[in-house]
Design an enzyme around this catalytic site. Structure first.
Site, PDB file in Angstrom:
ATOM      1  N   HIS A   5       0.898  -1.202  -0.002  1.00 46.24           N
ATOM      2  CA  HIS A   5      -0.043   0.144  -0.035  1.00 46.24           C
ATOM      3  C   HIS A   5       0.838   1.050   0.065  1.00 46.24           C
ATOM      4  O   HIS A   5       1.974   1.214   0.694  1.00 46.24           O
ATOM      5  CB  HIS A   5      -0.872   0.163   1.299  1.00 46.24           C
ATOM      6  CG  HIS A   5      -2.091   1.014   1.136  1.00 46.24           C
ATOM      7  ND1 HIS A   5      -1.850   2.262   1.496  1.00 46.24           N
ATOM      8  CD2 HIS A   5      -3.513   0.692   0.592  1.00 46.24           C
ATOM      9  CE1 HIS A   5      -3.061   2.898   1.142  1.00 46.24           C
ATOM     10  NE2 HIS A   5      -4.067   1.863   0.752  1.00 46.24           N
ATOM     11  N   ASP A  44      -7.971  -5.348  -0.130  1.00 44.23           N
ATOM     12  CA  ASP A  44      -8.401  -6.110  -1.371  1.00 44.23           C
ATOM     13  C   ASP A  44      -8.071  -7.583  -1.350  1.00 44.23           C
ATOM     14  O   ASP A  44      -8.620  -8.418  -2.079  1.00 44.23           O
ATOM     15  CB  ASP A  44      -7.921  -5.491  -2.618  1.00 44.23           C
ATOM     16  CG  ASP A  44      -8.491  -4.166  -2.731  1.00 44.23           C
ATOM     17  OD1 ASP A  44      -9.892  -4.084  -2.313  1.00 44.23           O
ATOM     18  OD2 ASP A  44      -8.205  -3.103  -3.185  1.00 44.23           O
TER      19      ASP A  44
END
Ligand code: CMC
Length: 438
Positions: free
Chosen positions: A314, A372
């Site tokens: 991320h 996700d």
């Protein structure tokens, strides 16, 4: 200042080597997070701009909505930790919180709920747009097109300086996105469109429009409703990410909110952003079997392969993604409720996660599962086709986008977004007629 308080630095100075130029930059302090250097006078004082591709070191705006501490794995909406909201709140309550800054009392919530539900239906003419789309169109293409076209139905939405118009547009977007998203799905499978039901909760109404048919009675499932509500809460906002920044950039020109949200949907579609949950499932399908994991991991680590471990890493979270933990728990609840005992994709995902978390490549780069990694597995178990994963994300994020857009319009410091560049092209040169060129 009391004698025990440490002095907060108020300025930073930049000196340009070999010249007598320098700039004194005010250091601004937020409620949380590091100070930021205000470089608005940098060019005027020192004659330079800053270079920050991807804007990773640049605060593009002041915001009171969402706070992330990537090192500590903290995500707050208006100060409230995401895990508390996911556990105790509901999506519509969170939508109110994001839009207005505080949690609503009973009367405020009732008014807000009514305001949203009064807008769940689409203009009947919008329905006709679907006939122009191919049945196999990606639903994100449908979302982009239909949301952008909504400005044609609500011409007053261009009055962006009118607070009432802004609020009505926000209500319309939050209310209609589930209908548009569900219809994008129904169209792709050739089933009749289901009209919204305002007696159901936001999450349940969406599940109803997605899964029911006129010929059969609809069966409620509180566990799946709760899971859907939680997925929506977890995706509702995420500070100045790529799609939110796109919404703000489009909005900074004075564009109407439907156009801005359509721009955000387009930005979200990419596999590095909202498209990642779809990409996770594709990746798991391609790996196919646990025995293929080592070869896949080697491919990911090979610089020349361009293969990424989707659902890992991320831009901001360099410790863990707090949303991923809640998503993992929800994933087990959903699989349990649906009686899915041995889900091969989940087994594969767990094994992949275990191997990656022990691998020096991922550990040294601080790459952890993101939201996700699990959301795709839950959605698949709930019967969503992979192409619907990103539209669902867009539906949830619309609340964050519109809250950020409203905050931007109300910000007196707001200016048109217009980054600078480091030009590395040809220097000035004169035009030569074609016959005279080498
Ligand atoms: N698999 C393998 N290597 C990776 C991955 C990954 N998923 N993510 C980053 N790296 C490597 C990258 O190659 C780089 O290596 P090196 O230092 O040797 O060059 C290093 O880790 C640092 O990566 P970066 O590209 O500087 O990281 P970034 O902050 O620019 O990118 C990211 C963040 C999310 C785009 C990236 O991690 C990624 O592409 N992840 C996979 C896609 C994904 O799951 N996206 C969903 C994000 S969460 C949902 C959302 O908020 O949109």
């Amino acid at each position: 200042m009391s004698s025990t308080e440490a002095a907060v630095p108020r300025h930073a100075t930049i000196t340009i080597e070999g010249t007598n130029k320098s700039a004194t930059l005010p250091l601004l302090s937020g409620t949380l997070g590091p100070q930021v250097a205000d470089i608005r006078k940098l060019q005027a004082q020192a004659g330079i701009f800053t270079f920050d591709p991807g804007y990773g070191e640049t605060a593009s705006c002041e915001s009171k909505i969402t706070y992330i501490d990537g090192d500590e794995g903290v995500l707050l909406y208006r100060g409230y930790p995401i895990d508390q909201l996911a556990e105790k709140s509901t999506f519509l309550e969170v939508a109110y919180l994001l839009m207005y800054g505080d949690l609503p009392n009973n009367a405020e919530f009732e008014t807000f709920n009514r305001g949203i539900t009064m807008h769940t239906m689409l203009h009947e003419q919008i329905r006709r747009f679907w006939e122009g789309f191919r049945r196999d169109a990606h639903p994100m293409a449908v979302l982009c097109g239909v949301v952008g076209a909504m400005s044609a139905f609500y011409p007053d939405s261009i009055k962006i300086n009118d607070a009432h118009e802004r609020e009505v547009s926000a209500f319309r977007l939050i209310a209609k996105l589930p209908t548009i998203t569900a219809w994008a799905y129904k169209y792709s499978i050739g089933q009749p469109f289901m009209y919204p039901r305002n007696d159901l909760s936001y999450a349940e109404n969406f599940l109803y429009m997605m899964n029911s048919v006129p010929a059969e009675p609809y069966r409620k499932n509180p566990i799946l409703e709760r899971a859907m509500d939680r997925i929506l809460i977890l995706h509702a906002d995420h500070e100045q990410n790529a799609s939110t920044s796109t919404v703000r950039l489009a909005g900074s020109t004075g564009a109407n909110p439907f156009a801005c949200i359509a721009a955000g949907i387009a930005a979200l579609w990419g596999p590095a952003h909202g498209g990642a949950n779809e990409a996770v499932l594709k990746m798991l399908g391609e790996i196919g079997d646990k025995k293929n994991i080592p070869a896949f991991i080697s491919e990911v680590k090979d610089k020349n392969s361009h293969t990424k471990l989707m659902g890992f890493g991320h831009r901001v979270y360099k410790n863990f993604d707090p949303r991923a933990k809640i998503m993992q728990q929800t994933c087990y609840e959903v699989l349990d409720e649906l009686g899915i005992k041995n889900e091969p994709l989940l087994d594969l995902a767990m094994e992949l996660e275990k191997i990656a978390l022990d691998d020096e490549y991922f550990v040294s780069r601080k790459l952890y599962p993101n939201v996700d990694f699990y959301s795709g597995i839950i959605l698949k178990a709930m019967g969503f086709p992979t192409t619907m994963f990103t539209p669902l994300f867009a539906l949830a994020r619309t609340t964050g986008w519109i809250s950020q857009w409203m905050e931007m319009i109300e910000d007196p410091q707001q200016r048109i977004g217009r980054p600078r560049q480091l030009y590395t092209g040809a220097p000035k040169r004169d035009y030569v007629a074609i016959g005279g060129r080498e």
